[in-house]
Design a protein around this motif. Structure first.
Motif, PDB file in Angstrom:
ATOM      1  N   ASP A   1      -8.745  -4.391   0.789  1.00  0.00           N
ATOM      2  CA  ASP A   1      -8.512  -3.730   2.074  1.00  0.00           C
ATOM      3  C   ASP A   1      -7.860  -4.718   3.037  1.00  0.00           C
ATOM      4  OD1 ASP A   1     -10.504  -5.430   3.033  1.00  0.00           O
ATOM      5  OD2 ASP A   1     -12.069  -3.903   2.863  1.00  0.00           O
TER       6      ASP A   1
ATOM      7  N   THR B   1     -10.410  -3.490  -5.332  1.00  0.00           N
ATOM      8  CA  THR B   1      -9.322  -3.107  -4.440  1.00  0.00           C
ATOM      9  C   THR B   1      -9.311  -4.086  -3.272  1.00  0.00           C
ATOM     10  OG1 THR B   1     -10.713  -1.573  -3.187  1.00  0.00           O
ATOM     11  CG2 THR B   1      -9.405  -0.644  -5.023  1.00  0.00           C
TER      12      THR B   1
ATOM     13  N   ASP C   1      -4.521  -1.328  -4.904  1.00  0.00           N
ATOM     14  CA  ASP C   1      -5.171  -1.324  -6.213  1.00  0.00           C
ATOM     15  C   ASP C   1      -4.258  -1.971  -7.250  1.00  0.00           C
ATOM     16  OD1 ASP C   1      -3.207   0.556  -6.850  1.00  0.00           O
ATOM     17  OD2 ASP C   1      -4.554   2.264  -6.503  1.00  0.00           O
TER      18      ASP C   1
ATOM     19  N   ASP D   1       0.853  -1.199   0.000  1.00  0.00           N
ATOM     20  CA  ASP D   1       0.000   0.000   0.000  1.00  0.00           C
ATOM     21  C   ASP D   1       0.889   1.249   0.000  1.00  0.00           C
ATOM     22  OD1 ASP D   1      -2.084   1.781   0.182  1.00  0.00           O
ATOM     23  OD2 ASP D   1      -2.390   1.480   2.335  1.00  0.00           O
TER      24      ASP D   1
ATOM     25  N   ASN E   1       0.591   4.311  -1.257  1.00  0.00           N
ATOM     26  CA  ASN E   1       0.042   5.639  -0.961  1.00  0.00           C
ATOM     27  C   ASN E   1      -0.669   5.704   0.393  1.00  0.00           C
ATOM     28  OD1 ASN E   1      -2.203   4.139  -1.522  1.00  0.00           O
ATOM     29  ND2 ASN E   1      -2.785   5.275  -3.377  1.00  0.00           N
ATOM     30  N   SER E   2      -0.599   4.589   1.143  1.00  0.00           N
ATOM     31  CA  SER E   2      -1.141   4.543   2.515  1.00  0.00           C
ATOM     32  C   SER E   2      -2.614   4.951   2.586  1.00  0.00           C
ATOM     33  CB  SER E   2      -0.310   5.442   3.448  1.00  0.00           C
ATOM     34  OG  SER E   2       1.040   5.043   3.469  1.00  0.00           O
ATOM     35  N   ASP E   3      -3.424   4.545   1.588  1.00  0.00           N
ATOM     36  CA  ASP E   3      -4.851   4.876   1.606  1.00  0.00           C
ATOM     37  C   ASP E   3      -5.705   3.745   2.169  1.00  0.00           C
ATOM     38  OD1 ASP E   3      -4.576   3.059  -0.404  1.00  0.00           O
ATOM     39  OD2 ASP E   3      -5.658   4.232  -1.927  1.00  0.00           O
ATOM     40  N   GLY E   4      -5.045   2.693   2.650  1.00  0.00           N
ATOM     41  CA  GLY E   4      -5.772   1.607   3.291  1.00  0.00           C
ATOM     42  C   GLY E   4      -6.240   0.513   2.355  1.00  0.00           C
TER      43      GLY E   4
ATOM     44  N   GLU F   1      -0.610  -0.751  -7.694  1.00  0.00           N
ATOM     45  CA  GLU F   1       0.298  -1.156  -6.623  1.00  0.00           C
ATOM     46  C   GLU F   1       0.689  -2.624  -6.758  1.00  0.00           C
ATOM     47  OE1 GLU F   1      -1.064   1.888  -3.039  1.00  0.00           O
ATOM     48  OE2 GLU F   1      -2.357   0.193  -3.569  1.00  0.00           O
TER      49      GLU F   1
END
Length: 412
Positions: free
Chosen positions: A82, A80, A46, A38, A40-43, A49
């Protein structure tokens, strides 16, 4: 495997505290892996990545392939991943699976075909710790010896056509074999193969060892290296190995072009060359040989990567395991292209190695001018036909022999 990993005191019993500790440690590792992907650290993870993560392992995949990977993990259809989806999917899957998948597509050239100076195979940390790496090297060495021996007549014919091209341009596959058999009998077709097999062990060991050292020098903070770094490390490793074993290459050429009874064996050939021509004769043709490594390794690896990516893009479906036939086809085409690119330098090298037989000494540029003046551009490709013909059977025999030998060493 999960039970053994959780059994901390190795008593073949698993109590509740050990199980809880294992789950906590395993979850920490999975969380660390998730955070590494991850970027971009958006949780969520995608497709872009996933592409970047696999690229860091030296494998290039398309966005559609990344989406296929996402689909296998994504449970809510968001395309995506999580943290909950990641944890649920990998909780009972060892993290090494992704490396095992990547190993299907890593360039495996431990089994060579007699002139392979491309990128060596890479061994996992598990193989290094268990000792499987040396078993694979021994198995590959045996397979390489079988492949070289089966294609030795074509290899000798190639050398004969390269060396005698200025004397006669009429040497074809048929006439070449007839001349060799007439001069020395059927077993003369394998003349020089003994030393060709003998040099497998030192050449492979030097190439693998040098490759590991060059990889460390080109990587930063222990990061995985990409295709460009692998190419550079492989080329440097090939140059290092070739430098150390080059005198054996000269002896092989002299044995191959020598007449019946001229040399009684490898030692006799080396002794006569040293006495009659001096120590410098063992490095004749070294410069064109060294220059030929870059186009061979570069074209070989580039074509392999292109074919691999094309298969992944158009034919793989949801699988990243290409199967032995696809790998065999990719290796055969890439080897052939690499040899085509480096063959003119290979021919010049062979002619310089055997130049004492012509009772003359010429430099590389001078020899290239002479070949072009007398034979034109086609003169640089004398002997290319048997060289190309031997690629498919050599790769095929090598792979089959490797698969048959592996079980003898307990390898799967």
């Amino acid at each position: 495997e999960i039970f053994e990993a959780a059994d901390a005191n190795a008593d073949s019993k698993l109590d509740f505290e050990e199980f809880v500790q294992y789950l906590q440690d395993h979850e920490k590792k999975m969380k660390l892996a998730f955070n590494n992907l991850d970027k971009n650290s958006d949780g969520v993870i995608d497709a872009s990545e996933v592409v970047a993560a696999v690229k860091s392992l030296g494998i290039h995949i398309s966005e559609s392939q990344a989406n296929s990977i996402l689909k296998s993990i994504d449970s809510d259809g968001s395309m995506t991943i999580d943290w909950d989806e990641w944890r649920d999917y990998f909780f009972l899957h060892p993290a090494k699976n992704i490396n095992e998948i990547v190993r299907f597509w890593k360039r495996s050239t431990v089994v060579d075909i007699g002139e392979s100076i491309a990128i060596p195979d890479e061994f996992t940390e598990e193989e290094k710790k268990s000792g499987d790496w040396w078993k694979r090297l021994v198995a590959a060495g045996i397979a390489s010896a079988v492949a070289r021996t089966c294609t030795a007549p074509l290899d000798r014919l190639k050398i004969m056509m390269q060396v005698h091209s200025l004397k006669t341009r009429k040497m074809s596959l048929n006439t070449g074999f007839k001349l060799m058999v007439k001069e020395g009998g059927i077993f003369s077709l394998w003349r020089g193969n003994g030393v060709n097999v003998f040099k497998i062990a030192p050449e492979t060991s030097l190439k693998i060892g040098a490759y590991e050292q060059y990889k460390k020098s080109l990587s930063f903070d222990g990061a995985q290296i990409g295709v460009l770094q692998r190419f550079i490390a492989g080329s440097l490793a090939g140059a290092t190995a070739q430098t150390c074993i080059y005198p054996i290459e000269v002896i092989k050429t002299r044995l191959a072009v020598g007449t019946t009874g001229e040399y009684s064996g490898v030692v006799d050939c080396a002794r006569k060359l040293l006495k009659q021509e001096g120590i410098r004769t063992f490095f004749k043709g070294y410069v064109p040989n060294l220059l030929g490594i870059v186009p061979y390794a570069g074209i070989d690896l580039a074509v392999y990567e292109i074919l691999k990516n094309y298969w992944l893009e158009h034919f793989s479906g949801n699988s990243v395991n290409p199967g032995i036939l696809i790998l065999l086809a990719c290796s055969t085409v890439s080897h052939s292209c690499g040899q085509l690119a480096s063959f003119p330098l290979n021919l010049v090298r062979t002619r310089m190695q055997a130049e004492a037989m012509e009772e003359q000494t010429v430099h590389m540029i001078q020899l290239m001018k002479e070949i072009y003046r007398k034979e034109g551009k086609r003169g640089f490709f004398r002997g290319i036909t048997p060289n190309i013909i031997k690629v498919l059977p050599a790769v095929g025999v090598g792979c089959v022999a490797y698969e048959l030998v592996k079980p003898l060493f307990g390898l799967t």
